[in-house]
Design a protein around this motif. Structure first.
Motif, PDB file in Angstrom:
ATOM      1  N   GLY A  19       1.454  17.659  13.921  1.00 37.49           N
ATOM      2  CA  GLY A  19       2.417  16.475  13.995  1.00 37.49           C
ATOM      3  C   GLY A  19       1.651  15.286  14.384  1.00 37.49           C
ATOM      4  N   GLN A  20       0.312  15.325  14.528  1.00 37.89           N
ATOM      5  CA  GLN A  20      -0.289  14.221  15.118  1.00 37.89           C
ATOM      6  C   GLN A  20      -0.844  13.198  14.070  1.00 37.89           C
ATOM      7  N   PRO A  21      -0.754  11.782  14.247  1.00 39.17           N
ATOM      8  CA  PRO A  21      -1.676  11.095  13.228  1.00 39.17           C
ATOM      9  C   PRO A  21      -3.008  11.386  12.772  1.00 39.17           C
ATOM     10  N   ARG A  22      -3.058  11.591  11.659  1.00 40.70           N
ATOM     11  CA  ARG A  22      -4.707  11.902  11.306  1.00 40.70           C
ATOM     12  C   ARG A  22      -5.786  10.504  11.603  1.00 40.70           C
ATOM     13  N   PRO A  23      -6.799  11.106  12.049  1.00 39.64           N
ATOM     14  CA  PRO A  23      -7.872   9.953  12.443  1.00 39.64           C
ATOM     15  C   PRO A  23      -8.349   9.136  11.198  1.00 39.64           C
ATOM     16  N   GLU A  24      -8.360   9.922  10.198  1.00 44.70           N
ATOM     17  CA  GLU A  24      -8.932   9.444   9.073  1.00 44.70           C
ATOM     18  C   GLU A  24      -8.723   9.551   7.732  1.00 44.70           C
ATOM     19  N   PHE A  25      -8.743   9.110   6.453  1.00 43.37           N
ATOM     20  CA  PHE A  25      -8.342   9.487   5.406  1.00 43.37           C
ATOM     21  C   PHE A  25      -9.426   9.446   4.283  1.00 43.37           C
TER      22      PHE A  25
ATOM     23  N   CYS B 178      13.805  12.375   6.233  1.00 38.11           N
ATOM     24  CA  CYS B 178      13.855  10.734   6.194  1.00 38.11           C
ATOM     25  C   CYS B 178      13.257  10.216   5.302  1.00 38.11           C
ATOM     26  N   PHE B 179      13.516   9.181   4.952  1.00 35.84           N
ATOM     27  CA  PHE B 179      12.885   8.203   3.621  1.00 35.84           C
ATOM     28  C   PHE B 179      12.248   6.838   4.518  1.00 35.84           C
ATOM     29  N   ILE B 180      11.186   6.710   4.381  1.00 37.82           N
ATOM     30  CA  ILE B 180      10.521   5.269   5.147  1.00 37.82           C
ATOM     31  C   ILE B 180       9.962   4.377   3.822  1.00 37.82           C
ATOM     32  N   VAL B 181      10.762   3.160   4.150  1.00 39.14           N
ATOM     33  CA  VAL B 181      10.081   2.160   2.902  1.00 39.14           C
ATOM     34  C   VAL B 181       9.694   0.989   4.093  1.00 39.14           C
ATOM     35  N   ALA B 182       8.438   0.454   3.646  1.00 34.38           N
ATOM     36  CA  ALA B 182       7.983  -1.019   4.341  1.00 34.38           C
ATOM     37  C   ALA B 182       7.929  -2.042   3.338  1.00 34.38           C
ATOM     38  N   ASP B 183       8.555  -3.236   3.708  1.00 39.66           N
ATOM     39  CA  ASP B 183       8.186  -4.306   2.956  1.00 39.66           C
ATOM     40  C   ASP B 183       6.655  -4.961   3.178  1.00 39.66           C
ATOM     41  N   GLY B 184       6.349  -5.426   2.497  1.00 37.02           N
ATOM     42  CA  GLY B 184       4.992  -6.159   2.371  1.00 37.02           C
ATOM     43  C   GLY B 184       4.486  -7.040   1.348  1.00 37.02           C
ATOM     44  N   ARG B 185       3.180  -7.762   1.666  1.00 39.45           N
ATOM     45  CA  ARG B 185       2.644  -8.599   0.855  1.00 39.45           C
ATOM     46  C   ARG B 185       3.571 -10.137   0.699  1.00 39.45           C
ATOM     47  N   THR B 186       4.360 -10.364   1.740  1.00 38.43           N
ATOM     48  CA  THR B 186       5.175 -11.387   1.918  1.00 38.43           C
ATOM     49  C   THR B 186       5.048 -12.278   3.178  1.00 38.43           C
ATOM     50  N   ASP B 187       5.483 -13.293   3.165  1.00 39.11           N
ATOM     51  CA  ASP B 187       5.609 -14.160   4.363  1.00 39.11           C
ATOM     52  C   ASP B 187       6.336 -13.662   5.506  1.00 39.11           C
ATOM     53  N   ASP B 188       7.414 -12.789   5.058  1.00 40.24           N
ATOM     54  CA  ASP B 188       8.223 -12.211   5.835  1.00 40.24           C
ATOM     55  C   ASP B 188       7.484 -10.848   6.614  1.00 40.24           C
ATOM     56  N   SER B 189       7.008 -10.104   5.526  1.00 35.62           N
ATOM     57  CA  SER B 189       6.503  -8.935   5.868  1.00 35.62           C
ATOM     58  C   SER B 189       5.236  -8.520   5.328  1.00 35.62           C
ATOM     59  N   ARG B 190       4.176  -8.185   6.339  1.00 42.72           N
ATOM     60  CA  ARG B 190       2.854  -7.900   5.760  1.00 42.72           C
ATOM     61  C   ARG B 190       2.631  -6.554   5.246  1.00 42.72           C
ATOM     62  N   GLY B 191       3.319  -5.647   5.677  1.00 41.65           N
ATOM     63  CA  GLY B 191       3.394  -4.087   5.210  1.00 41.65           C
ATOM     64  C   GLY B 191       2.492  -3.377   6.412  1.00 41.65           C
ATOM     65  N   LEU B 192       2.709  -2.075   6.239  1.00 41.20           N
ATOM     66  CA  LEU B 192       2.073  -1.092   6.975  1.00 41.20           C
ATOM     67  C   LEU B 192       0.691  -0.944   6.696  1.00 41.20           C
ATOM     68  N   THR B 193      -0.256  -0.320   7.591  1.00 40.49           N
ATOM     69  CA  THR B 193      -1.555   0.194   7.457  1.00 40.49           C
ATOM     70  C   THR B 193      -1.085   1.704   7.374  1.00 40.49           C
ATOM     71  N   MET B 194      -2.257   2.387   6.716  1.00 38.07           N
ATOM     72  CA  MET B 194      -2.232   3.924   6.969  1.00 38.07           C
ATOM     73  C   MET B 194      -1.932   4.309   8.247  1.00 38.07           C
ATOM     74  N   ASP B 195      -2.755   3.960   9.254  1.00 36.01           N
ATOM     75  CA  ASP B 195      -2.564   4.282  10.613  1.00 36.01           C
ATOM     76  C   ASP B 195      -1.332   3.975  11.099  1.00 36.01           C
ATOM     77  N   GLN B 196      -0.519   2.851  10.750  1.00 40.51           N
ATOM     78  CA  GLN B 196       0.741   2.542  11.194  1.00 40.51           C
ATOM     79  C   GLN B 196       1.569   3.576  10.810  1.00 40.51           C
ATOM     80  N   LEU B 197       1.636   3.896   9.710  1.00 36.67           N
ATOM     81  CA  LEU B 197       2.398   4.566   9.104  1.00 36.67           C
ATOM     82  C   LEU B 197       2.344   6.204   9.727  1.00 36.67           C
ATOM     83  N   GLY B 198       1.283   6.460   9.814  1.00 33.73           N
ATOM     84  CA  GLY B 198       1.108   7.760  10.505  1.00 33.73           C
ATOM     85  C   GLY B 198       1.677   7.964  11.867  1.00 33.73           C
ATOM     86  N   ALA B 199       1.459   6.465  12.608  1.00 37.40           N
ATOM     87  CA  ALA B 199       1.838   6.460  14.097  1.00 37.40           C
ATOM     88  C   ALA B 199       3.461   6.476  14.222  1.00 37.40           C
ATOM     89  N   LEU B 200       3.754   5.814  12.962  1.00 36.50           N
ATOM     90  CA  LEU B 200       5.451   5.634  13.074  1.00 36.50           C
ATOM     91  C   LEU B 200       6.107   6.927  12.764  1.00 36.50           C
TER      92      LEU B 200
END
Length: 364
Positions: free
Chosen positions: A263-269, A294-316
């Motif tokens: 259940g720990q974030p993976r260090p690399e992909f 749970c369903f997780i959805v992140a907005d991205g590629r906009t001025d309001d939200s840049r989106g999640l990195t893979m590392d951030q998604l794992g940590a979340l």
């Protein structure tokens, strides 16, 4: 005079044909021919919709429960903390898994386990929740460090409340449909995009217990079983026949898995996921224990939200308390709907997908 003038056009044509063509003209003609060939090749593969036949193989709900890691004992939920900078993990409100209670009446029945999560009588429906005798859904919105994301916490009375739907109700190639049209047809109270199976040739596709396709697997696989457990596999460790025998209910082919076996974030992909690095709109399926997802959805590629990195998604996923978390198709495809309302803000209006994860208010 007249005879000579009549012969001239033919003579001129013959001379032109014999004369070497300019290099630029030859290159242009070759490029045009290549482009036409590519268009003709891609039309049936990437543009023209075409139906496919299922393999007709189904898994049994009464199969022995899959060998999944046991759910941890309930613990106090840690406080959510915002990351100090973009390179740090995004955190959210943590969701503590309840203690296990009585054994289910049948495989995939969680009515006794989560009896306090459901109600009798009329549904309670708000702009961010939906609670009935069969499902309990609550959606939270978070905005941290110019990243906007949504977490839909889901409790189910029965695994059959977790279904998947094909675009236009058809299995095939290049068949796509708007998320709200799918939600209406499937009578879904919560809908999220899937793995976009319809644009790939390889991999595996199992939906609602039926095997539609299996071929060479090069991506990590996610299996949701009839008993409600969920497991992720590397391409080398996955065996479709074995998992169907173990009671595979849904199988997705995209990835990667965001957490390791502890259940720990993976260090690399793996390098195969190189194209989805960076801050992007994301969609992911999180698993706490059988019947709780749970369903997780992140907005991205906009001025309001840049989106999640893979590392951030794992940590979340770790912060939320997930034991497994699986990345699905993202970018413009990332969309989440509660009943017939879009919850997130898909970039450029979103993109039709070939398949969707749905939560329905009925037990079958």
């Amino acid at each position: 005079m007249n005879r000579s003038s009549k012969r001239r056009p033919a003579w001129i044509v013959r001379q032109f044909r014999r004369r070497p063509k300019p290099v630029w003209l030859v290159a242009l003609l070759h490029l045009l021919a290549l482009g036409l060939a590519l268009v003709l090749f891609s039309l049936p593969h990437h543009v023209i919709p075409r139906n496919r036949a299922s393999l007709g193989i189904t898994s049994s709900r009464d199969a022995a429960p899959a060998m999944a890691a046991p759910a941890p004992e309930a613990t106090a939920a840690p406080e959510a903390a915002a990351p100090e900078d973009a390179g740090q993990a995004v955190a959210a409100q943590s969701l503590a898994a309840p203690a296990e209670t009585a054994a289910p009446a049948r495989v995939g029945d969680f009515s006794a386990k989560f009896a306090d999560k459901f109600i009798t009588g009329d549904p309670i429906y708000t702009e961010n929740s939906y609670i009935t005798q069969n499902v309990n859904i609550s959606i939270s919105e978070h905005y941290q460090n110019r990243i906007r994301f949504y977490v839909a916490d889901i409790y189910l009375r029965d695994i059959s409340c977790f279904r998947t739907g094909f675009a236009k109700g058809e299995y095939g190639k290049n068949i796509t449909e708007n998320i709200l049209k799918v939600a209406v047809r499937e009578q879904s109270v919560l809908t999220m995009n899937g793995d976009f199976y319809g644009i790939r040739e390889g991999g595996v596709c199992v939906r609602n217990g039926e095997l539609y396709y299996t071929d060479k697997v090069v991506r990590e696989i996610c299996v949701l079983y009839w008993d409600g457990s969920m497991q992720c596999f590397s391409p080398e460790d996955f065996d479709c026949e074995r998992e169907m025998a173990n009671g595979a209910y849904q199988i997705w082919n995209f990835g990667p898995a965001m957490l390791d076996e502890n259940g720990q974030p993976r260090p690399e992909f793996d390098e195969i996921y190189e194209g989805i690095y960076g801050n992007q709109p994301r969609s992911a399926l999180g698993y706490f224990e059988p019947g709780h997802y749970c369903f997780i959805v992140a907005d991205g590629r906009t001025d309001d939200s840049r989106g999640l990195t893979m590392d951030q998604l794992g940590a979340l996923a770790q912060t939320l308390g997930c034991q497994q978390c699986y990345n699905l198709d993202g970018g413009r495809t990332s969309q989440l709907a509660l009943c017939t309302e879009i919850v997130n803000n898909p970039v450029t209006g979103g993109r039709n997908c070939s398949d969707y994860l749905t939560i329905v208010d009925r037990v079958s």
